[in-house]
Design a protein around this motif. Structure first.
Motif, PDB file in Angstrom:
ATOM      1  N   THR A  45       0.841  -1.191   0.000  1.00 51.67           N
ATOM      2  CA  THR A  45       0.000   0.000   0.000  1.00 51.67           C
ATOM      3  C   THR A  45       0.877   1.242   0.000  1.00 51.67           C
ATOM      4  O   THR A  45       2.076   1.180   0.299  1.00 51.67           O
ATOM      5  CB  THR A  45      -0.920   0.042   1.237  1.00 51.67           C
ATOM      6  OG1 THR A  45      -0.111   0.220   2.407  1.00 51.67           O
ATOM      7  CG2 THR A  45      -1.771  -1.221   1.358  1.00 51.67           C
ATOM      8  N   SER A  46       0.281   2.362  -0.300  1.00 50.72           N
ATOM      9  CA  SER A  46       1.045   3.613  -0.297  1.00 50.72           C
ATOM     10  C   SER A  46       1.621   3.891   1.089  1.00 50.72           C
ATOM     11  O   SER A  46       2.776   4.302   1.211  1.00 50.72           O
ATOM     12  CB  SER A  46       0.178   4.775  -0.769  1.00 50.72           C
ATOM     13  OG  SER A  46      -0.966   4.904   0.038  1.00 50.72           O
ATOM     14  N   ASP A  47       0.837   3.640   2.130  1.00 51.09           N
ATOM     15  CA  ASP A  47       1.334   3.877   3.497  1.00 51.09           C
ATOM     16  C   ASP A  47       2.457   2.915   3.868  1.00 51.09           C
ATOM     17  O   ASP A  47       3.432   3.311   4.518  1.00 51.09           O
ATOM     18  CB  ASP A  47       0.189   3.785   4.498  1.00 51.09           C
ATOM     19  CG  ASP A  47      -0.785   4.942   4.375  1.00 51.09           C
ATOM     20  OD1 ASP A  47      -0.401   6.007   3.840  1.00 51.09           O
ATOM     21  OD2 ASP A  47      -1.945   4.784   4.805  1.00 51.09           O
ATOM     22  N   GLU A  48       2.347   1.644   3.459  1.00 53.74           N
ATOM     23  CA  GLU A  48       3.423   0.678   3.716  1.00 53.74           C
ATOM     24  C   GLU A  48       4.693   1.075   2.967  1.00 53.74           C
ATOM     25  O   GLU A  48       5.795   0.970   3.501  1.00 53.74           O
ATOM     26  CB  GLU A  48       2.999  -0.723   3.282  1.00 53.74           C
ATOM     27  CG  GLU A  48       1.941  -1.351   4.147  1.00 53.74           C
ATOM     28  CD  GLU A  48       1.370  -2.625   3.554  1.00 53.74           C
ATOM     29  OE1 GLU A  48       0.894  -3.461   4.349  1.00 53.74           O
ATOM     30  OE2 GLU A  48       1.387  -2.797   2.315  1.00 53.74           O
ATOM     31  N   PHE A  49       4.518   1.540   1.745  1.00 52.00           N
ATOM     32  CA  PHE A  49       5.654   1.971   0.933  1.00 52.00           C
ATOM     33  C   PHE A  49       6.393   3.122   1.613  1.00 52.00           C
ATOM     34  O   PHE A  49       7.608   3.091   1.792  1.00 52.00           O
ATOM     35  CB  PHE A  49       5.158   2.377  -0.454  1.00 52.00           C
ATOM     36  CG  PHE A  49       6.230   2.902  -1.362  1.00 52.00           C
ATOM     37  CD1 PHE A  49       7.132   2.048  -1.960  1.00 52.00           C
ATOM     38  CD2 PHE A  49       6.319   4.262  -1.631  1.00 52.00           C
ATOM     39  CE1 PHE A  49       8.127   2.530  -2.816  1.00 52.00           C
ATOM     40  CE2 PHE A  49       7.294   4.752  -2.482  1.00 52.00           C
ATOM     41  CZ  PHE A  49       8.204   3.892  -3.071  1.00 52.00           C
ATOM     42  N   ILE A  50       5.653   4.134   2.033  1.00 49.25           N
ATOM     43  CA  ILE A  50       6.264   5.296   2.685  1.00 49.25           C
ATOM     44  C   ILE A  50       6.902   4.902   4.009  1.00 49.25           C
ATOM     45  O   ILE A  50       8.038   5.289   4.305  1.00 49.25           O
ATOM     46  CB  ILE A  50       5.228   6.421   2.861  1.00 49.25           C
ATOM     47  CG1 ILE A  50       4.911   7.024   1.491  1.00 49.25           C
ATOM     48  CG2 ILE A  50       5.730   7.501   3.816  1.00 49.25           C
ATOM     49  CD1 ILE A  50       3.778   8.015   1.482  1.00 49.25           C
ATOM     50  N   ALA A  51       6.211   4.119   4.819  1.00 47.22           N
ATOM     51  CA  ALA A  51       6.754   3.697   6.113  1.00 47.22           C
ATOM     52  C   ALA A  51       8.018   2.861   5.930  1.00 47.22           C
ATOM     53  O   ALA A  51       8.991   3.019   6.687  1.00 47.22           O
ATOM     54  CB  ALA A  51       5.698   2.907   6.892  1.00 47.22           C
ATOM     55  N   SER A  52       8.039   1.993   4.943  1.00 48.42           N
ATOM     56  CA  SER A  52       9.224   1.168   4.684  1.00 48.42           C
ATOM     57  C   SER A  52      10.418   2.029   4.288  1.00 48.42           C
ATOM     58  O   SER A  52      11.536   1.818   4.779  1.00 48.42           O
ATOM     59  CB  SER A  52       8.939   0.158   3.573  1.00 48.42           C
ATOM     60  OG  SER A  52       7.955  -0.758   3.981  1.00 48.42           O
ATOM     61  N   ARG A  53      10.176   2.997   3.427  1.00 54.81           N
ATOM     62  CA  ARG A  53      11.270   3.877   3.019  1.00 54.81           C
ATOM     63  C   ARG A  53      11.767   4.717   4.183  1.00 54.81           C
ATOM     64  O   ARG A  53      12.967   4.940   4.331  1.00 54.81           O
ATOM     65  CB  ARG A  53      10.837   4.757   1.857  1.00 54.81           C
ATOM     66  CG  ARG A  53      10.640   3.879   0.604  1.00 54.81           C
ATOM     67  CD  ARG A  53      10.496   4.609  -0.633  1.00 54.81           C
ATOM     68  NE  ARG A  53      11.743   5.285  -0.972  1.00 54.81           N
ATOM     69  CZ  ARG A  53      11.843   6.144  -1.961  1.00 54.81           C
ATOM     70  NH1 ARG A  53      10.800   6.422  -2.697  1.00 54.81           N
ATOM     71  NH2 ARG A  53      12.980   6.723  -2.227  1.00 54.81           N
ATOM     72  N   GLU A  54      10.837   5.216   5.018  1.00 55.76           N
ATOM     73  CA  GLU A  54      11.246   6.000   6.181  1.00 55.76           C
ATOM     74  C   GLU A  54      12.036   5.155   7.172  1.00 55.76           C
ATOM     75  O   GLU A  54      12.885   5.670   7.890  1.00 55.76           O
ATOM     76  CB  GLU A  54      10.022   6.615   6.851  1.00 55.76           C
ATOM     77  CG  GLU A  54       9.424   7.762   6.051  1.00 55.76           C
ATOM     78  CD  GLU A  54       8.136   8.309   6.646  1.00 55.76           C
ATOM     79  OE1 GLU A  54       7.591   7.708   7.597  1.00 55.76           O
ATOM     80  OE2 GLU A  54       7.664   9.340   6.131  1.00 55.76           O
TER      81      GLU A  54
END
Length: 135
Positions: free
Chosen positions: A38-47
């Protein structure tokens, strides 16, 4: 008929091809070969420090109009000829398209070529709720 069998079946016409492709996507998802993100998982993973090669499969004009931060653009129609030179081999790849259906299809193609660590952005750009970069 099992989903895996349907994915390999010779089905006539455009509807048959569409059904076979959908079955291939589902079969690969069920087998855990590729993953949705998901978009939120993608952002959290990168962070959290995860490194992905974000591959945007849309046309160049669509990519220039707005894309994910650090996304690399290779339109899906050019992917086979540009794959060897431009896509890293040992980095997890997040595939992005206008919708996730197109990206799942490319995941199946890349998996058939031996790629692993493939992720598909759930919903594609149609459901990306965050800020975009422009070229």
């Amino acid at each position: 008929m099992r989903v895996a069998d349907l994915a390999q079946a010779e089905l006539p016409g455009g509807a048959g091809e569409l059904l076979r492709r959908a079955a291939a996507v589902l079969s690969n998802k069920l087998a855990g070969r590729y993953f949705g993100i998901t978009s939120d998982e993608f952002i959290a993973s990168r962070e959290a420090g995860a490194e992905f090669f974000t591959l945007d499969l849309r046309s160049a004009p669509d990519w220039r109009a707005g894309h994910l931060p650090d996304a690399y653009n290779i339109p899906h129609t050019q992917l086979r000829k540009r794959l060897q030179d431009e896509v890293p081999r040992f980095t997890p790849i997040v595939l992005v398209a206008a919708t996730s259906d197109a990206a799942w299809s490319v995941a199946c193609m890349l998996g058939g070529l031996g790629a692993t660590d493939l992720y598909v952005l759930d919903g594609g750009m149609a459901f990306w709720p965050h800020a975009l970069e422009t070229a």
